[in-house]
Design a protein around this motif. Sequence first.
Motif, PDB file in Angstrom:
ATOM      1  N   GLN A  25       0.817  -1.205   0.000  1.00 33.90           N
ATOM      2  CA  GLN A  25       0.000   0.000   0.000  1.00 33.90           C
ATOM      3  C   GLN A  25       0.855   1.261   0.000  1.00 33.90           C
ATOM      4  O   GLN A  25       0.391   2.321  -0.377  1.00 33.90           O
ATOM      5  CB  GLN A  25      -0.940   0.002   1.196  1.00 33.90           C
ATOM      6  N   GLU A  26       2.090   1.148   0.424  1.00 38.43           N
ATOM      7  CA  GLU A  26       2.977   2.308   0.478  1.00 38.43           C
ATOM      8  C   GLU A  26       3.476   2.714  -0.905  1.00 38.43           C
ATOM      9  O   GLU A  26       3.901   3.837  -1.099  1.00 38.43           O
ATOM     10  CB  GLU A  26       4.176   2.003   1.381  1.00 38.43           C
ATOM     11  N   VAL A  27       3.434   1.813  -1.861  1.00 41.39           N
ATOM     12  CA  VAL A  27       3.927   2.093  -3.204  1.00 41.39           C
ATOM     13  C   VAL A  27       3.006   3.111  -3.863  1.00 41.39           C
ATOM     14  O   VAL A  27       1.803   2.923  -3.936  1.00 41.39           O
ATOM     15  CB  VAL A  27       3.992   0.808  -4.058  1.00 41.39           C
ATOM     16  N   ASN A  28       3.597   4.199  -4.332  1.00 39.82           N
ATOM     17  CA  ASN A  28       2.829   5.247  -4.978  1.00 39.82           C
ATOM     18  C   ASN A  28       3.347   5.397  -6.410  1.00 39.82           C
ATOM     19  O   ASN A  28       4.160   6.265  -6.694  1.00 39.82           O
ATOM     20  CB  ASN A  28       2.943   6.553  -4.201  1.00 39.82           C
ATOM     21  N   ALA A  29       2.871   4.512  -7.286  1.00 43.59           N
ATOM     22  CA  ALA A  29       3.344   4.524  -8.666  1.00 43.59           C
ATOM     23  C   ALA A  29       2.186   4.152  -9.579  1.00 43.59           C
ATOM     24  O   ALA A  29       1.243   3.486  -9.159  1.00 43.59           O
ATOM     25  CB  ALA A  29       4.484   3.522  -8.833  1.00 43.59           C
ATOM     26  N   PRO A  30       2.232   4.577 -10.818  1.00 42.34           N
ATOM     27  CA  PRO A  30       1.156   4.206 -11.734  1.00 42.34           C
ATOM     28  C   PRO A  30       1.204   2.712 -12.053  1.00 42.34           C
ATOM     29  O   PRO A  30       2.264   2.099 -12.057  1.00 42.34           O
ATOM     30  CB  PRO A  30       1.439   5.024 -12.987  1.00 42.34           C
ATOM     31  N   MET A  31       0.033   2.144 -12.294  1.00 42.75           N
ATOM     32  CA  MET A  31      -0.048   0.732 -12.655  1.00 42.75           C
ATOM     33  C   MET A  31      -0.053   0.626 -14.180  1.00 42.75           C
ATOM     34  O   MET A  31      -0.801   1.333 -14.848  1.00 42.75           O
ATOM     35  CB  MET A  31      -1.329   0.125 -12.093  1.00 42.75           C
ATOM     36  N   VAL A  32       0.779  -0.218 -14.710  1.00 38.65           N
ATOM     37  CA  VAL A  32       0.864  -0.399 -16.155  1.00 38.65           C
ATOM     38  C   VAL A  32       0.373  -1.799 -16.488  1.00 38.65           C
ATOM     39  O   VAL A  32       0.852  -2.783 -15.947  1.00 38.65           O
ATOM     40  CB  VAL A  32       2.319  -0.223 -16.652  1.00 38.65           C
ATOM     41  N   ILE A  33      -0.599  -1.873 -17.380  1.00 33.63           N
ATOM     42  CA  ILE A  33      -1.133  -3.165 -17.798  1.00 33.63           C
ATOM     43  C   ILE A  33      -0.635  -3.436 -19.210  1.00 33.63           C
ATOM     44  O   ILE A  33      -0.795  -2.601 -20.102  1.00 33.63           O
ATOM     45  CB  ILE A  33      -2.672  -3.151 -17.774  1.00 33.63           C
ATOM     46  N   GLY A  34      -0.035  -4.577 -19.400  1.00 33.37           N
ATOM     47  CA  GLY A  34       0.498  -4.938 -20.708  1.00 33.37           C
ATOM     48  C   GLY A  34      -0.604  -5.175 -21.725  1.00 33.37           C
ATOM     49  O   GLY A  34      -1.783  -5.310 -21.387  1.00 33.37           O
ATOM     50  N   ASP A  35      -0.231  -5.228 -22.986  1.00 30.32           N
ATOM     51  CA  ASP A  35      -1.193  -5.464 -24.053  1.00 30.32           C
ATOM     52  C   ASP A  35      -1.633  -6.927 -24.031  1.00 30.32           C
ATOM     53  O   ASP A  35      -0.982  -7.779 -23.432  1.00 30.32           O
ATOM     54  CB  ASP A  35      -0.572  -5.114 -25.403  1.00 30.32           C
ATOM     55  N   ILE A  36      -2.725  -7.225 -24.717  1.00 34.44           N
ATOM     56  CA  ILE A  36      -3.246  -8.583 -24.751  1.00 34.44           C
ATOM     57  C   ILE A  36      -2.471  -9.422 -25.757  1.00 34.44           C
ATOM     58  O   ILE A  36      -1.843  -8.897 -26.667  1.00 34.44           O
ATOM     59  CB  ILE A  36      -4.749  -8.585 -25.112  1.00 34.44           C
ATOM     60  N   GLN A  37      -2.541 -10.717 -25.564  1.00 37.82           N
ATOM     61  CA  GLN A  37      -1.911 -11.633 -26.511  1.00 37.82           C
ATOM     62  C   GLN A  37      -2.813 -11.739 -27.742  1.00 37.82           C
ATOM     63  O   GLN A  37      -4.037 -11.691 -27.623  1.00 37.82           O
ATOM     64  CB  GLN A  37      -1.753 -13.012 -25.886  1.00 37.82           C
ATOM     65  N   PRO A  38      -2.249 -11.857 -28.932  1.00 33.51           N
ATOM     66  CA  PRO A  38      -3.076 -11.994 -30.138  1.00 33.51           C
ATOM     67  C   PRO A  38      -3.990 -13.220 -30.040  1.00 33.51           C
ATOM     68  O   PRO A  38      -3.600 -14.244 -29.481  1.00 33.51           O
ATOM     69  CB  PRO A  38      -2.068 -12.188 -31.256  1.00 33.51           C
ATOM     70  N   TYR A  39      -5.220 -13.072 -30.547  1.00 33.84           N
ATOM     71  CA  TYR A  39      -6.155 -14.184 -30.563  1.00 33.84           C
ATOM     72  C   TYR A  39      -7.005 -14.110 -31.817  1.00 33.84           C
ATOM     73  O   TYR A  39      -7.121 -13.072 -32.448  1.00 33.84           O
ATOM     74  CB  TYR A  39      -7.037 -14.187 -29.312  1.00 33.84           C
ATOM     75  N   GLN A  40      -7.615 -15.235 -32.168  1.00 30.68           N
ATOM     76  CA  GLN A  40      -8.484 -15.288 -33.337  1.00 30.68           C
ATOM     77  C   GLN A  40      -9.915 -15.025 -32.892  1.00 30.68           C
ATOM     78  O   GLN A  40     -10.426 -15.673 -31.976  1.00 30.68           O
ATOM     79  CB  GLN A  40      -8.390 -16.649 -34.013  1.00 30.68           C
ATOM     80  N   SER A  41     -10.575 -14.084 -33.540  1.00 28.12           N
ATOM     81  CA  SER A  41     -11.952 -13.715 -33.214  1.00 28.12           C
ATOM     82  C   SER A  41     -12.896 -14.875 -33.473  1.00 28.12           C
ATOM     83  O   SER A  41     -12.823 -15.519 -34.511  1.00 28.12           O
ATOM     84  CB  SER A  41     -12.389 -12.514 -34.046  1.00 28.12           C
ATOM     85  N   GLN A  42     -13.805 -15.114 -32.530  1.00 22.94           N
ATOM     86  CA  GLN A  42     -14.820 -16.143 -32.728  1.00 22.94           C
ATOM     87  C   GLN A  42     -15.981 -15.597 -33.560  1.00 22.94           C
ATOM     88  O   GLN A  42     -16.847 -16.349 -33.972  1.00 22.94           O
ATOM     89  CB  GLN A  42     -15.317 -16.651 -31.386  1.00 22.94           C
ATOM     90  N   ILE A  43     -15.989 -14.303 -33.780  1.00 21.19           N
ATOM     91  CA  ILE A  43     -17.068 -13.689 -34.551  1.00 21.19           C
ATOM     92  C   ILE A  43     -16.844 -13.908 -36.042  1.00 21.19           C
ATOM     93  O   ILE A  43     -17.720 -14.391 -36.751  1.00 21.19           O
ATOM     94  CB  ILE A  43     -17.173 -12.184 -34.247  1.00 21.19           C
ATOM     95  N   ASP A  44     -15.645 -13.522 -36.535  1.00 24.75           N
ATOM     96  CA  ASP A  44     -15.399 -13.628 -37.975  1.00 24.75           C
ATOM     97  C   ASP A  44     -14.067 -14.286 -38.329  1.00 24.75           C
ATOM     98  O   ASP A  44     -13.700 -14.345 -39.496  1.00 24.75           O
ATOM     99  CB  ASP A  44     -15.493 -12.245 -38.636  1.00 24.75           C
ATOM    100  N   GLY A  45     -13.321 -14.759 -37.342  1.00 25.30           N
ATOM    101  CA  GLY A  45     -12.071 -15.466 -37.614  1.00 25.30           C
ATOM    102  C   GLY A  45     -10.852 -14.582 -37.823  1.00 25.30           C
ATOM    103  O   GLY A  45      -9.761 -15.081 -38.052  1.00 25.30           O
ATOM    104  N   SER A  46     -11.005 -13.248 -37.736  1.00 25.32           N
ATOM    105  CA  SER A  46      -9.848 -12.360 -37.929  1.00 25.32           C
ATOM    106  C   SER A  46      -8.950 -12.391 -36.701  1.00 25.32           C
ATOM    107  O   SER A  46      -9.374 -12.759 -35.613  1.00 25.32           O
ATOM    108  CB  SER A  46     -10.335 -10.927 -38.196  1.00 25.32           C
ATOM    109  N   MET A  47      -7.685 -12.016 -36.901  1.00 21.89           N
ATOM    110  CA  MET A  47      -6.733 -11.974 -35.788  1.00 21.89           C
ATOM    111  C   MET A  47      -6.808 -10.607 -35.109  1.00 21.89           C
ATOM    112  O   MET A  47      -6.729  -9.579 -35.774  1.00 21.89           O
ATOM    113  CB  MET A  47      -5.304 -12.238 -36.272  1.00 21.89           C
ATOM    114  N   ILE A  48      -6.918 -10.620 -33.789  1.00 20.64           N
ATOM    115  CA  ILE A  48      -6.968  -9.411 -32.980  1.00 20.64           C
ATOM    116  C   ILE A  48      -5.658  -9.360 -32.203  1.00 20.64           C
ATOM    117  O   ILE A  48      -5.310 -10.307 -31.502  1.00 20.64           O
ATOM    118  CB  ILE A  48      -8.166  -9.433 -32.000  1.00 20.64           C
ATOM    119  N   SER A  49      -4.924  -8.246 -32.319  1.00 22.73           N
ATOM    120  CA  SER A  49      -3.591  -8.209 -31.716  1.00 22.73           C
ATOM    121  C   SER A  49      -3.381  -7.081 -30.704  1.00 22.73           C
ATOM    122  O   SER A  49      -2.288  -6.947 -30.175  1.00 22.73           O
ATOM    123  CB  SER A  49      -2.533  -8.101 -32.822  1.00 22.73           C
ATOM    124  N   SER A  50      -4.395  -6.269 -30.437  1.00 21.03           N
ATOM    125  CA  SER A  50      -4.214  -5.207 -29.440  1.00 21.03           C
ATOM    126  C   SER A  50      -5.548  -4.905 -28.766  1.00 21.03           C
ATOM    127  O   SER A  50      -6.610  -5.272 -29.269  1.00 21.03           O
ATOM    128  CB  SER A  50      -3.690  -3.932 -30.100  1.00 21.03           C
TER     129      SER A  50
END
Length: 99
Positions: A25-50
């Motif tokens: 709780q003492e840490v006072n820094a911004p939280m950084v969340i990494g990008d998502i891993q690429p995956y194939q869309s279940q909607i239309d099969g395209s690759m989603i990478s961000s």
Amino acid sequence: MRKTYVFDRTTLQLVPKDEFYARAQEVNAPMVIGDIQPYQSQIDGSMISSRSQHRSHLRQHGCVEIGNETKALYAQTTPKGPPPGLKDALIRAFHERGL
């Protein structure tokens, strides 16, 4: 008295749980969340990478992630009434059977 311990990955030691979380709780820094891993869309099969592409893709296809929906989403739906002519069809069916 029993104590609960947490494994501290930086010191590689077991630390009492209350001390570990008090330190966190003492840490006072911004939280950084990494990008998502690429995956194939279940909607239309395209690759989603961000994340931005993911949000855009969902918007484009009118989809919402489960858990991220809002009450405003439900308010957009209009209540559907009975199909036209249903009342007349029911009355006619009752009369044909003598009811």
